[in-house]
Each structure stands twice: as structure tokens, then as C-alpha cells.
Design an enzyme around this catalytic site. Structure first.
Site, PDB file in Angstrom:
ATOM      1  N   ASP A 195      -5.226  -1.019  -3.493  1.00  0.00           N
ATOM      2  CA  ASP A 195      -4.136  -1.657  -2.766  1.00  0.00           C
ATOM      3  C   ASP A 195      -4.805  -2.841  -2.071  1.00  0.00           C
ATOM      4  OD1 ASP A 195      -1.784  -2.159  -1.511  1.00  0.00           O
ATOM      5  OD2 ASP A 195      -1.778  -0.383  -0.243  1.00  0.00           O
ATOM      6  N   ILE A 222       1.910   5.394  -2.757  1.00  0.00           N
ATOM      7  CA  ILE A 222       1.185   4.651  -3.790  1.00  0.00           C
ATOM      8  C   ILE A 222      -0.056   5.469  -4.130  1.00  0.00           C
ATOM      9  CG2 ILE A 222      -0.007   2.518  -4.402  1.00  0.00           C
ATOM     10  CD1 ILE A 222       1.712   1.054  -2.443  1.00  0.00           C
ATOM     11  N   SER A 240       8.745   2.964   1.260  1.00  0.00           N
ATOM     12  CA  SER A 240       8.258   3.147  -0.107  1.00  0.00           C
ATOM     13  C   SER A 240       7.878   4.599  -0.332  1.00  0.00           C
ATOM     14  CB  SER A 240       7.054   2.240  -0.353  1.00  0.00           C
ATOM     15  OG  SER A 240       6.094   2.459   0.641  1.00  0.00           O
ATOM     16  N   GLY A 242      -2.744   4.820   4.982  1.00  0.00           N
ATOM     17  CA  GLY A 242      -4.095   5.318   5.046  1.00  0.00           C
ATOM     18  C   GLY A 242      -4.319   6.378   6.089  1.00  0.00           C
ATOM     19  N   SER A 264       3.683  -7.780  -0.504  1.00  0.00           N
ATOM     20  CA  SER A 264       4.592  -6.682  -0.767  1.00  0.00           C
ATOM     21  C   SER A 264       5.379  -6.304   0.486  1.00  0.00           C
ATOM     22  CB  SER A 264       3.768  -5.494  -1.276  1.00  0.00           C
ATOM     23  OG  SER A 264       4.498  -4.309  -1.236  1.00  0.00           O
TER      24      SER A 264
END
Lengths: 504, 504
Positions: free
Chosen positions: B267, B208, B205, B179, B275
Site C-alpha cells: 500500500d 486491503i 473500504s 495498520g 485513494s
């Protein structure tokens, strides 16, 4: 970017049917993919003249298409009203602002009136993908919608569609909260009420998660896909109709939502109330009777749940100026003998024709509903509606009105059942003590209902019946051997579909 | 039905890319559609030898295919490991039993341990359509998951994937709750910690919902798609790695869930905790530091939210035998100057290279995290971690270790930014008082990040900076004119991306 030539593609029809999910097919190495950064699964806007649809981009990595060409899925050609050779423009999808309300709801904020108006409006415009609709449906599921939110949703759905007006002070309608196989009172109630001189413009839905919707059943006897004009003509002439609500776009958002609910096999109370009452209001009803069957394996499982639904239905009705009466009925077992469109239609016809072996339970339910309607409309005195409805049915006036309505809708035909049949025998002597409606419904669906209208179950043993070992409890009807095998595989894999005990 | 010849079809490759949604294409008038009652959008099982996948049926109404032929989407060929000419069998999809748990959750029941194991297992097998995953994600959103459900979900995800084991007593790792654009501390922290002699097998990752994930940033400098064997070699040799977590299948269910979360742009806290911690546990971590940036437009908006997350993270950590330490940091504005993969990589390199104009905020954050890690691992005394991390960074030891890790992963290259650039000037004289991270992130995404790694924003004015009218506040980088135009259109349609006041 508008008008930039790379975005303009000539349509070719590849003949690809993806149901109601719009897709646009473009070459991987096409200028539009390279210049706009489109990849597989991007959601784009496809524009033709003043119209546009939202579609999911599918990338063609072979020579099915040339650079400069695009194809739409079959439904895309229909919904954009385009033909091969037409030039369409593809653009990036503007962010769907209304989805932020759904996201906020996921984090437990409440919807306000405007939020639900915007969401419903964007769903109708096709801006929501199935993934986004699934999130909306889930966020509204269970008891996640408070009364005021259900009212806003109902109003938003009413405003989003066409509205019928009848220039009469009293329009009456009925609805049954599903979950009870075979409970097909509509085609009996409508002719009784119309024969009594009232106006009942009844629209029905197709199956969501059940083996047959009322529209599916009626369609085995008469056309149900009527236009708005045709419906108005039928109702003016006959005082009533029995049609599918989908073609008349009384609640267009609802049709898309129902597709996703069907895929998820859920039907949440708030959505359901908004769906039912918005359609009744759009159809012009001033008075609505709601039948709620209650039973362990019906959609509504307890009286408490039914009372809560009744409260919501009456309160939402009040807020939209509609009188809603609720009838809580027994939902412990199937009604009539058939489960599946044509098999249920045969039950309906035997009641209307006053055949001696007509299913008594179906007839009694239809008369209770029709009776309450006659009383609510002040055609019958309190307590005398049932007898008056019975008189109309048994005199043959209801059957005559039924045929008249069918002819006005395009003609009557006898329902046709499927050719493959398989009897399921009782495993022991004894009495039927319990029936699992959900498992029966699943068997009928696996056998092909409602996609194959002649498929389903002929149910032969209501609760309390004494049966002998080997005596058929039900017959499965199917169009294909694959479907029949599949229904039997499931039946053999579960227990307690029909329970038999040595004594009642 | 198995082996019935109508169900067996010969594969032909049409070259249709539908991303990760498996589709099977069959002629409308084929025997399989007629005998099995398949229609467009039916979900079916496609079987080859001992393997199978679930796919959505697409009906071909033209001559793209002959009767007896079928095609799969490109991803379907990959996931079923089949080639043109192979014979596949199509069968009805067995009902997905685990989805009944999701349905129950929609009606406010709690998940138990077994329910979440079954759901995660079925998601990995590909049994869930995107619609069903969207319902699962939504049912788990907001505060819908209680602590025990988050623990069950975390454990189910750990059990579902591969697990790394390092034969060392202490494995340390870090994670940042996203964020905050540009907050790319990982490629600075990993070499510091590895240079200090600790083991840090860091998997990251991809984006997203943000303009860049850490793996996207690192990929502009070194390969990140390593196999499990390759990762183990790199970590054994260097003490640390900086790779994408997706290829090693540490949490395969998560990858599918994240695809849908990305489409929904959500999310949710429970999913996020499961996760993050499942991936850390699967990577073998015993100690994990979580950085939570807090700010009005960051992912976590208030300290209260951060405290609640901290409680969940520590409690779930405890239940899976992992020590979790949380660092709550300032999330009021972007970190560093770049937003987008290559632009953020340039910031990272300037910190590692100790360049005089390296972004101080990024350096300070990386040292705080590395310092806490050194203390948690008892390499530094309490209160002395920061200074020790600083010494490793400023001595050049971190840069040397960074290059070593890159070479072990397959080589180092300088990041390359996109060719099209557009400056956004200040509209007035004054001081920067407020920055909207979400809008900045959206502009970077519209400009093409992270799909175009060189695209994004170069941000030039942190809060408190004095600016003159006309002075550039940020530069937008894009690969294509379409994307640049689109980012500018959005920028011009919103307010208060960067607020300027006459005085601070």
C-alpha cells in the site's frame, strides 16, 4: 492438516490450457472450499507424492466436476507430472518470505546477496504469481539496480540453473543487445568461429518483445530444442552449436521473468545484464563479445547509454571471472532485408552461400564480431581478425561448418515464408532519410511474427536509397488475412515509419 | 475484420469463477484461433452490441466446447451483461497506448497530468491485465511519486467516478491510515457527528491487507452495500451514513488497483493519498480529518513519516479545494480488544452503549477525532470539542443515532463470533512490554478474518498489564479447524508476538 481427507482430490482432465500460469479447478460447494475457506483466485499448494506446484484456484460453479474431483490446467499436469485419477492434496500457501525483499525494494531499500538468492530460488519453485513477478520486474527496472545488485542477481541466476562444463581452457561466446530488426549475425558467426577451431556453445533466446529471436530464426532451418546431452554431443563433434537456451534450463528463473517482461513489453538494463551474463557463465564461457547497436529507435538510443552498459557488463563479468569485450555498432536501421524468423533466415543463408546480392551490412557486421572474437581468443593478431574471418566465410568453410552443425542438431531445411503478401509503395519520389525500427518491428509482430515463423517484413529500402513513387518499400508477409489486415491497419494509423525527402 | 464470421461465437456458460479476472474460453481447433493466431494467454477484446470487455484467452483442448462456441468466466458474463446463446465478437486487442507512460515511469520519467488521466481511464475500461496493474502499482510505490504526480493521480481518480453532491456548505469526513488492528472509531464518530447536526456521508473500504476493514466491521451489524440513491436517502434523513465505498463507484479505478495491492500486500504512500482523498472529494467532503497512528509495527512507523504524509495530505487537499486536518496518534498496540470484523464490532457497541468495561482506548480515540471534527466545523470552540463529543456519547444520543442510521441502512443485528476458540496462555509471569501488530494481524487473517466475519483474535493484555503464567493473552476465533490450525502453526513458528518481561 496434512492428510486430512477433505484436502485430497482425484484429478480429472478438463483440457484447459492457460499457458504457463498453473490453475487448479475445484467445485464451489466442495468440501475443500468449505473447510479451508478457499475462494476464486486463492493461491494454493498442490502436492503429489514428494512434488508440489503453486496454482491459482478457479471455482467451478457448474457440474463440470464432481465433489472430490479437481482438474489442473494442461501445464499443471505437465509440471506436477500427474495423470487423470491421481490423488493430489491441496494446502494453504505458506507466506512467500522472499517477497518481503521485493516490498522493501519498492520502498527504495537495496537488495543484498541473500535476498536475491531467495527471490530467484522462490521464482524457480513457482512460488511467485505473475502479479508478484511483475512487481519484481518493475522494482528492478530503469536504473533501480546498482552495480552490486546486478552482480548478486547474476550470481543468483547462475547458481539457480544447470551449468555446462567443457574441459577446455577457452570457451568463447557472443551476444547482441537486441532492438535492431534483422540483426541475425549468430548463425554466421558460430560456423566461422567453430571452423577456426575454437569452441562456441551458443545458446540463443526466443523473441521477448521483438518479431524474432535468434532461436526463432535458426529454428526455421534446424531443430533448436536440444537436451543438455545432445548439445554437449554437438559441441564436442562440431566445436559449436546454435540452440535455444530455454530447454537446457541454464537460467530457469529467467524464462519466467521473460514471460512477464514480454507481457509488459519492457526489458530493464539490470535484469538484461544479469540474464545475458548468467546464461553465458552457465554455458561455460570464459570470453564473451557483446554487440550493442546504438540508434534513435534501437533498444540502446545513445552512445552514453551504451558506455554505461559496457561499464556494467565488464564489471559484472569481472566479478564472475569472465572476460567481456563490447562492440558498439550502428543501430540506425534494420540489418539485412528480412524481419521475422524465416525472412531473416534467408538473409543468413545468402551471406553464408556468398550469393552476389547477399546483404552487405549483415555480412560486414558478422565479420566484425567474428574478427574481434578471433583476436580476443588470440587466434588472430590484433587488427587481422576481420580478414581472417572473411577468408573462412568466403572460402565456403563457414557454410560447410554451418551444414555440419545443422546436421548434428537434427538436420537442415530451407526456411519457408508465409503465403499472403502485401507491398507497401513509396508515396513520393525521393531519398530514404530515416527509418523507425520500433514501428517496423510492431508491423512485423502484428503480421504474426514470431508465432508464425514465415510472417514478417521484407525490407527493400535502406537509408540513402533513391526511390520512385509507387516503388515497393517493403512487403508484408502473413499466414492469415486477419493478421495482414491488422498489420496494415496499424501501418495506416501511424506516421513516419519510413521517411522520404526530395534530397538526401 | 469486424463482422467476419469466424470472429463471432455463441456463448455457453461453463460456470467458471476466476474472480475479477475476465477470461474467455475457446476451442484450440476453432476457426477463431486458427484465423486470428490466438493462443493461450492472448489478451482479446470481447464485443457484444455496443459494449466490450478485455479478457484473457483460455484454450480448451477437450470437448467442453464445440467449434463456434465460447464461454466467459462468471464475472465476464456479469461485466459484459450477456447470457447463454448471445453472439459475441472476439477481436485483437489494440495496443494500450497509456501503458507507455508506465513504461516511461519505470525508467524514472515523471507522469504528467494527462498521462495519469489516460492510465486511470484505461484501468477503469478494463484494458489493464493484473500484470500491468502490478507494474503500475510498483512504479508508483515508495517515494516514486512526487507531490505533483500525487495531485494528478488524485484528480484523475476523482474525475473517473461518480460524485455526490449534498447542497450544503460544509460536509465533514474522517479517515484513518490503517495498520492498527481494532482501531474502529468510525461507527462511534459518525453517530456523534451526525447527532451534533453535521453532515457526514462516510464511506469505508473493506480490508486491503488487514484482518478487517471498517466496512467489514459495520457489515456485521447493518448492510453496507447501498446504492447511490439509498445512501443519499440515508444521509438526508440521518445526517450521516456508514457504508462501503465500492458499490457507489466513487473511485472505480481504485477498486481494481486495491485488488492487486492486496495480492502484493503493499500500500504505497502516493497511491494511498490519492485513494483516500479522491474518495473523500467524490463523496462531496469539504473538510476531512485524517488519523495517523504511529508505531513501530503500525503502517506508519515514525513521526517523521507521519509529518511527511501530513504535508502531502494537506498539499493535495489544498489543490482539490479540501481542508485536511491531521491527528497523529499512538500506534504502539491494538485498540480495543477485538481483531476481526465481528469481534471489533462488539468493542464498538460496548463503547456506544456506555458499558462499564468498554475499551477506554477506543472510546478516547473516537472522542479525540470527533472533538477535532466539531472544532474544525466550528460547532465547538477550540479546545472544547472533546468534552462536547463526550457529552453526546455518554448521554446516549450517539447510540440512538447509531441505531437510526442502521435502521435507515436496512436494519440492525448483533454481531456473531466464530464457534471455534483457542486460548493462548502467557509463557511466564511478568508485564507485557511490546506487541507486534503485524504478527497479530497475520494470525487473525490466517484464522479466517475478514472472509469469515466471526473469525479473528480477542486480545486480552495491553502493554503494561501484569500477567501470570498460563493466563490467556489472547483467544483465536475460527470457523473451521483448518484455519485455526493454520493460525496456530504460524503463531508457533514466530517469536515475540507479545513480549513479557519480569518488570515494566
Amino acid at each position: 492438516m496434512e492428510g486430512s481427507p477433505g484436502n485430497i482430490l482425484r484429478l480429472r482432465r478438463l483440457g484447459i490450457d492457460t499457458h504457463t500460469e498453473n490453475m487448479i479447478f475445484v467445485r464451489a460447494d466442495s468440501q475443500v472450499c468449505r473447510s479451508e475457506g478457499f475462494t476464486a483466485s486463492t493461491r494454493v499448494e498442490v502436492i503429489f507424492e514428494a512434488r508440489s506446484i503453486i496454482a491459482t484456484l478457479v471455482v467451478i460453479s457448474s457440474d463440470l466436476l464432481h465433489d472430490g474431483e479437481a482438474s489442473l490446467s494442461d501445464y499443471g499436469f505437465e509440471s506436477l507430472l500427474v495423470q487423470e485419477g491421481d490423488l493430489v492434496t491441496i494446502e494453504h500457501l505458506r507466506p512467500i518470505r522472499s517477497f518481503s525483499h521485493v516490498r522493501a525494494k519498492m520502498f527504495d531499500r537495496k537488495f543484498n546477496e541473500r535476498a536475491l538468492q531467495e527471490i530467484v530460488s522462490d521464482i524457480i519453485k513457482g512460488f511467485y504469481s505473475h502479479i508478484e513477478i511483475a512487481a519484481f520486474v518493475t522494482a528492478c527496472s530503469g536504473d533501480n539496480l546498482a552495480l552490486d545488485e546486478v552482480i548478486y542477481l547474476t550470481k543468483a541466476m547462475i547458481e539457480s540453473g544447470s551449468r555446462l562444463s567443457w574441459h577446455k581452457p577457452l570457451i568463447i561466446d557472443k551476444h547482441c543487445i537486441g532492438g535492431l530488426p534483422g540483426n541475425r549475425t549468430t548463425p554466421i558467426v558460430v560456423p566461422i568461429i567453430a571452423a577456426a577451431g575454437l569452441t562456441i556453445p551458443k545458446t540463443s533466446s526466443r523473441a521477448i518483445t521483438s518479431p524474432a529471436g535468434t532461436a526463432d530464426v535458426i529454428e526455421t532451418m534446424t531443430p533448436v530444442n536440444l537436451t543438455l546431452d545432445e548439445i554437449q554431443k554437438v559441441v564436442q563433434q562440431e566445436g559449436g552449436c546454435m540452440v535455444w537456451g530455454g530447454t537446457v534450463k541454464l537460467s530457469p528463473a529467467d524464462d519466467v521473468i521473460i514471460y512477464v517482461e514480454k507481457a509488459l513489453d519492457v526489458d530493464s538494463p539490470g535484469q538484461m545484464i544479469a540474464s545475458v551474463l548468467s546464461k553465458k557463465a552457465a554455458a561455460g564461457s570464459t570470453h564473451t563479445i557483446i554487440d550493442i547497436p546504438v540508434g534513435e529507435t534501437a533498444k540502446v538510443r545513445t552512445k552514453e547509454e551504451a558506455f554505461l552498459l559496457e561499464y556494467y557488463l565488464r564489471a559484472v563479468g569481472l566479478s564472475i571471472g569472465m572476460e567481456v569485450e563490447v562492440l558498439i555498432t550502428d543501430g540506425s536501421q534494420p540489418v539485412g532485408r528480412g524481419i521475422g524468423p524465416a525472412l531473416e533466415a534467408l538473409d543468413v543463408l545468402s551471406v553464408l552461400r556468398n550469393e552476389p546480392d547477399a546483404p552487405k551490412d549483415l555480412k560486414d557486421r558478422a565479420l566484425k564480431i567474428a574478427g574481434l572474437m578471433l583476436e580476443t581468443a588470440s587466434v588472430a593478431e590484433k587488427g587481422k581478425g576481420y580478414a581472417q574471418a572473411q577468408e573462412i566465410l568466403e572460402s565456403g568453410a563457414a557454410l560447410a561448418k554451418f551444414y555440419s552443425i545443422c546436421h548434428a542438431q537434427g538436420g537442415f531445411k530451407e526456411p519457408v515464408t508465409a503465403p499472403l503478401r502485401h507491398n507497401i509503395p513509396a508515396q513520393a519520389n525521393g531519398f530514404i532519410t530515416k527509418i523507425d525500427n520500433r514501428k517496423l518491428a510492431k508491423i512485423a509482430k502484428l503480421a504474426g511474427a514470431p508465432t508464425s515463423p514465415g510472417a514478417g517484413i521484407l525490407f527493400k529500402a535502406p537509408i540513402g536509397t533513391e526511390v520512385q513513387q509507387g516503388q515497393p518499400l517493403l512487403t508484408i508477409y502473413a499466414e492469415t488475412q486477419g493478421e495482414l489486415t491488422y498489420a496494415l491497419e496499424y501501418l495506416n494509423s501511424v506516421r513516419d515509419v519510413i521517411q522520404i525527402a526530395p534530397e538526401v
